[in-house]
Write a protein that holds these residues in place. Structure first.
Motif, PDB file in Angstrom:
ATOM      1  N   GLY A   8       0.809  -1.211   0.000  1.00 17.02           N
ATOM      2  CA  GLY A   8       0.000   0.000   0.000  1.00 17.02           C
ATOM      3  C   GLY A   8       0.844   1.263   0.000  1.00 17.02           C
ATOM      4  O   GLY A   8       0.548   2.225  -0.728  1.00 17.02           O
ATOM      5  N   SER A   9       1.903   1.277   0.816  1.00 16.39           N
ATOM      6  CA  SER A   9       2.784   2.451   0.857  1.00 16.39           C
ATOM      7  C   SER A   9       3.474   2.660  -0.480  1.00 16.39           C
ATOM      8  O   SER A   9       3.606   3.797  -0.955  1.00 16.39           O
ATOM      9  N   LEU A  10       3.908   1.584  -1.113  1.00 18.73           N
ATOM     10  CA  LEU A  10       4.530   1.693  -2.435  1.00 18.73           C
ATOM     11  C   LEU A  10       3.551   2.270  -3.446  1.00 18.73           C
ATOM     12  O   LEU A  10       3.919   3.121  -4.272  1.00 18.73           O
ATOM     13  N   ASP A  11       2.298   1.843  -3.374  1.00 17.83           N
ATOM     14  CA  ASP A  11       1.284   2.357  -4.301  1.00 17.83           C
ATOM     15  C   ASP A  11       1.109   3.871  -4.132  1.00 17.83           C
ATOM     16  O   ASP A  11       1.048   4.614  -5.120  1.00 17.83           O
ATOM     17  N   VAL A  12       1.028   4.338  -2.877  1.00 20.43           N
ATOM     18  CA  VAL A  12       0.833   5.763  -2.637  1.00 20.43           C
ATOM     19  C   VAL A  12       2.078   6.557  -3.030  1.00 20.43           C
ATOM     20  O   VAL A  12       1.986   7.631  -3.645  1.00 20.43           O
ATOM     21  N   GLN A  13       3.250   6.037  -2.703  1.00 22.74           N
ATOM     22  CA  GLN A  13       4.488   6.731  -3.066  1.00 22.74           C
ATOM     23  C   GLN A  13       4.597   6.919  -4.575  1.00 22.74           C
ATOM     24  O   GLN A  13       4.988   7.995  -5.049  1.00 22.74           O
ATOM     25  N   ARG A  14       4.242   5.896  -5.323  1.00 19.04           N
ATOM     26  CA  ARG A  14       4.293   6.015  -6.791  1.00 19.04           C
ATOM     27  C   ARG A  14       3.246   7.005  -7.277  1.00 19.04           C
ATOM     28  O   ARG A  14       3.516   7.817  -8.181  1.00 19.04           O
ATOM     29  N   ARG A  15       2.067   6.969  -6.698  1.00 22.26           N
ATOM     30  CA  ARG A  15       0.996   7.865  -7.126  1.00 22.26           C
ATOM     31  C   ARG A  15       1.372   9.328  -6.890  1.00 22.26           C
ATOM     32  O   ARG A  15       1.093  10.199  -7.718  1.00 22.26           O
ATOM     33  N   VAL A  16       2.018   9.598  -5.746  1.00 30.53           N
ATOM     34  CA  VAL A  16       2.376  10.968  -5.394  1.00 30.53           C
ATOM     35  C   VAL A  16       3.711  11.382  -6.009  1.00 30.53           C
ATOM     36  O   VAL A  16       4.019  12.570  -6.116  1.00 30.53           O
ATOM     37  N   GLY A  17       4.518  10.408  -6.427  1.00 26.45           N
ATOM     38  CA  GLY A  17       5.795  10.711  -7.059  1.00 26.45           C
ATOM     39  C   GLY A  17       6.931  10.950  -6.095  1.00 26.45           C
ATOM     40  O   GLY A  17       7.775  11.845  -6.315  1.00 26.45           O
ATOM     41  N   PHE A 181      -4.068  14.581  17.190  1.00 28.05           N
ATOM     42  CA  PHE A 181      -4.646  13.268  17.457  1.00 28.05           C
ATOM     43  C   PHE A 181      -3.683  12.210  16.966  1.00 28.05           C
ATOM     44  O   PHE A 181      -2.700  12.490  16.278  1.00 28.05           O
ATOM     45  N   PHE A 182      -3.944  10.975  17.370  1.00 25.01           N
ATOM     46  CA  PHE A 182      -3.113   9.842  16.983  1.00 25.01           C
ATOM     47  C   PHE A 182      -3.967   8.859  16.196  1.00 25.01           C
ATOM     48  O   PHE A 182      -5.165   8.711  16.454  1.00 25.01           O
ATOM     49  N   VAL A 183      -3.338   8.176  15.239  1.00 26.13           N
ATOM     50  CA  VAL A 183      -4.075   7.238  14.396  1.00 26.13           C
ATOM     51  C   VAL A 183      -3.315   5.915  14.319  1.00 26.13           C
ATOM     52  O   VAL A 183      -2.094   5.899  14.091  1.00 26.13           O
ATOM     53  N   ALA A 184      -4.027   4.829  14.557  1.00 26.87           N
ATOM     54  CA  ALA A 184      -3.470   3.483  14.417  1.00 26.87           C
ATOM     55  C   ALA A 184      -4.012   2.856  13.143  1.00 26.87           C
ATOM     56  O   ALA A 184      -5.196   2.987  12.840  1.00 26.87           O
ATOM     57  N   THR A 185      -3.131   2.204  12.385  1.00 27.16           N
ATOM     58  CA  THR A 185      -3.522   1.501  11.166  1.00 27.16           C
ATOM     59  C   THR A 185      -2.827   0.144  11.138  1.00 27.16           C
ATOM     60  O   THR A 185      -1.873  -0.099  11.879  1.00 27.16           O
ATOM     61  N   THR A 186      -3.310  -0.739  10.259  1.00 23.54           N
ATOM     62  CA  THR A 186      -2.733  -2.081  10.183  1.00 23.54           C
ATOM     63  C   THR A 186      -2.782  -2.593   8.755  1.00 23.54           C
ATOM     64  O   THR A 186      -3.678  -2.250   7.989  1.00 23.54           O
ATOM     65  N   ALA A 187      -1.804  -3.397   8.408  1.00 19.96           N
ATOM     66  CA  ALA A 187      -1.763  -4.055   7.103  1.00 19.96           C
ATOM     67  C   ALA A 187      -0.701  -5.136   7.127  1.00 19.96           C
ATOM     68  O   ALA A 187       0.343  -4.988   7.769  1.00 19.96           O
ATOM     69  N   LEU A 228      -3.955   2.047   4.750  1.00 16.67           N
ATOM     70  CA  LEU A 228      -5.377   2.176   4.461  1.00 16.67           C
ATOM     71  C   LEU A 228      -5.740   1.690   3.059  1.00 16.67           C
ATOM     72  O   LEU A 228      -6.907   1.401   2.784  1.00 16.67           O
ATOM     73  N   VAL A 229      -4.760   1.588   2.176  1.00 19.06           N
ATOM     74  CA  VAL A 229      -5.023   1.062   0.838  1.00 19.06           C
ATOM     75  C   VAL A 229      -5.459  -0.399   0.915  1.00 19.06           C
ATOM     76  O   VAL A 229      -6.359  -0.842   0.205  1.00 19.06           O
ATOM     77  N   THR A 230      -4.813  -1.159   1.799  1.00 16.06           N
ATOM     78  CA  THR A 230      -5.067  -2.593   1.860  1.00 16.06           C
ATOM     79  C   THR A 230      -5.937  -3.019   3.040  1.00 16.06           C
ATOM     80  O   THR A 230      -6.458  -4.131   3.056  1.00 16.06           O
ATOM     81  N   ASP A 231      -6.085  -2.148   4.043  1.00 17.11           N
ATOM     82  CA  ASP A 231      -6.944  -2.441   5.196  1.00 17.11           C
ATOM     83  C   ASP A 231      -7.499  -1.120   5.712  1.00 17.11           C
ATOM     84  O   ASP A 231      -6.761  -0.322   6.283  1.00 17.11           O
ATOM     85  N   PRO A 232      -8.786  -0.839   5.502  1.00  9.35           N
ATOM     86  CA  PRO A 232      -9.345   0.471   5.865  1.00  9.35           C
ATOM     87  C   PRO A 232      -9.576   0.672   7.352  1.00  9.35           C
ATOM     88  O   PRO A 232      -9.974   1.771   7.771  1.00  9.35           O
ATOM     89  N   ARG A 233      -9.335  -0.331   8.174  1.00 12.66           N
ATOM     90  CA  ARG A 233      -9.558  -0.148   9.607  1.00 12.66           C
ATOM     91  C   ARG A 233      -8.598   0.895  10.175  1.00 12.66           C
ATOM     92  O   ARG A 233      -7.432   0.961   9.790  1.00 12.66           O
ATOM     93  N   ALA A 234      -9.108   1.694  11.114  1.00 10.27           N
ATOM     94  CA  ALA A 234      -8.279   2.712  11.755  1.00 10.27           C
ATOM     95  C   ALA A 234      -8.808   2.974  13.155  1.00 10.27           C
ATOM     96  O   ALA A 234     -10.004   2.827  13.427  1.00 10.27           O
ATOM     97  N   GLY A 235      -7.905   3.373  14.055  1.00 11.70           N
ATOM     98  CA  GLY A 235      -8.275   3.771  15.402  1.00 11.70           C
ATOM     99  C   GLY A 235      -7.737   5.164  15.677  1.00 11.70           C
ATOM    100  O   GLY A 235      -6.549   5.427  15.426  1.00 11.70           O
ATOM    101  N   LEU A 236      -8.577   6.059  16.157  1.00 11.50           N
ATOM    102  CA  LEU A 236      -8.169   7.434  16.440  1.00 11.50           C
ATOM    103  C   LEU A 236      -8.208   7.685  17.944  1.00 11.50           C
ATOM    104  O   LEU A 236      -9.090   7.192  18.649  1.00 11.50           O
TER     105      LEU A 236
END
Length: 317
Positions: A8-17, A181-187, A228-236
Motif C-alpha cells: 500500500g505504501s509503495l502504491d501511494v508513493q508512486r501515485r504521489v511521485g 490526534f493519533f491514528v493506528a492503522t494495520t496491514a 489504508l489502501v489494503t486495510d481500511p480499519r483505523a483507530g483514532l
C-alpha cells in the motif's frame, strides 16, 4: 537496515511521485533501540499504543505513568509497567503474546517523537506489565507538533464515562477543537501508530459518524495512507490535554486525491469510547507549530470535558 515498504505504501508513493525520497528516508529505520532512543523513552510520561481488539476493531490507546514506566530492556525490546486501564479496549489483547502493536512516544516539551512497531513478547508478559519486541524503530521530524508543558500527573480514579456508535454534540466539539490526534492503522499483519497535528479546526466533523482531515506533506513514507489502501480499519485517539480525558474512535478510513495534488482522509465511526485514565496527564495550552497550515476561521468550537471529575459538558479553552 532500512524499511521494507508494504504494498500500500509503495502504491501511494508512486501515485504521489516520492519513491526516491521514500527510499532515502526509509534507510533510517532500524530494528534496534539506540542509546539516545532508550534515554528518550525513559523520560516520557505517556505512550500511545495501537492494536486490534478481540472483535477485530482497531484502537489507539494512551498509557501513562511516571517517567521510567516505559524503558528499553534490551537492544530490541521495550517494557511498559502499569498495564492497561480497566475498560480500555486493548486491556486484554496487550497481554497476549504475539499481538502486533504499533507505538509512538511523543514529547510535547521538545517536539520530539519516536515510533516502535513490533509484537508482544511471549517471554516478558507479567501482571501489570508487558513488553514489545521491536521490528521497526525510527524517529520523525517535529513538523506539526504543538509544544506543551506538563502540569500534573493526577493519580485519581478513572474509567469509561461514555460508549456509543456516533459522536455526541460535546464530542463533536472536542474533535473540532483538537490540534493533535493519533491514528493506528494495520496491514499485512503489522500495526503502526502515528501522529497528526494542525491548528484547531483541521479535523472536520461532517456528520456525527463522519470525520475528515487534510493529509499534510510529511516524510514521504506514507505508512498510514499506505496501510489504508489494503486495510481500511483505523483507530483514532483524541487526548484532551488540559483535563487528561481521552476520546477513542474505531472505524474505517479512506483517502481522496484531488486534482490539485491535495489529499483528504475520510473516517467513518464504528465505535466511540470517552474515558479518563486513572493516571491522567494534564498539560498546558499549546504553542502551535510554525509548520501548521491555516484553517478556515470558525471551524473550531468548544473543547470537550472540563478537568473536574464526572463533568459531562463543554468548557472554553
Amino acid at each position: 537496515m532500512g524499511v521494507t515498504y508494504r504494498r500500500g505504501s509503495l502504491d501511494v508513493q508512486r501515485r504521489v511521485g516520492v519513491r526516491e525520497a521514500a527510499e532515502h528516508v526509509g534507510r533510517s529505520v532500524g530494528s534496534g533501540i539506540r542509546e539516545v532512543a532508550a534515554v528518550f523513552l525513559e523520560q516520557q510520561p505517556f505512550l500511545v499504543v495501537g492494536a486490534v481488539d478481540g472483535a477485530g476493531l482497531l484502537w489507539a490507546s494512551q498509557l501513562t505513568g511516571p517517567p521510567g514506566f516505559v524503558r528499553a530492556t534490551g537492544p530490541h525490546r521495550i517494557t511498559v509497567s502499569g498495564g492497561v486501564p480497566e475498560g480500555d479496549p486493548l486491556a486484554g489483547v496487550l497481554a497476549i503474546p504475539g499481538t502486533a502493536v504499533g507505538t509512538i512516544a511523543l514529547d510535547p516539551r521538545t517536539r520530539r517523537r519516536m515510533r516502535l512497531n513490533g509484537v508482544v513478547d511471549a517471554g516478558a508478559v507479567a501482571a501489570g506489565r508487558f513488553s514489545v519486541e521491536a521490528e521497526q524503530v525510527f524517529a520523525n521530524c517535529p513538523k506539526y507538533l504543538q509544544k506543551r508543558q506538563p502540569l500534573a500527573l493526577v493519580p485519581q480514579g478513572g474509567g469509561v464515562e461514555r460508549r456509543g456508535g456516533v459522536l455526541t454534540p460535546d464530542q463533536e466539539a472536542w474533535v473540532r477543537s483538537a490540534d493533535t490526534f493519533f491514528v493506528a492503522t494495520t496491514a499485512e499483519g503489522g500495526v503502526e501508530a502515528s501522529h497528526r497535528g494542525g491548528r484547531p479546526g483541521f479535523v472536520r466533523v461532517d456528520a456525527p459518524g463522519e470525520l475528515s482531515w487534510p493529509d499534510y506533506p510529511g516524510n514521504a513514507m506514507f505508512l498510514t495512507l499506505g496501510n489504508l489502501v489494503t486495510d481500511p480499519r483505523a483507530g483514532l485517539l483524541f487526548p484532551h490535554w488540559e483535563s487528561g480525558a481521552l476520546l477513542q474512535l474505531s472505524g474505517r478510513a479512506r483517502t481522496e486525491y484531488a486534482a490539485d495534488g491535495s489529499r483528504t482522509v475520510r473516517f467513518t465511526v464504528a465505535s466511540v469510547i470517552e474515558s479518563r485514565h486513572p493516571g491522567r496527564l494534564r498539560w498546558s495550552g499549546p504553542e502551535y507549530s510554525p509548520a501548521n497550515p491555516p484553517v478556515d476561521a470558525g471551524t473550531a468550537t468548544g473543547v470537550g470535558p472540563a478537568p473536574e471529575e464526572g463533568h459531562r459538558g463543554s468548557t472554553t479553552r
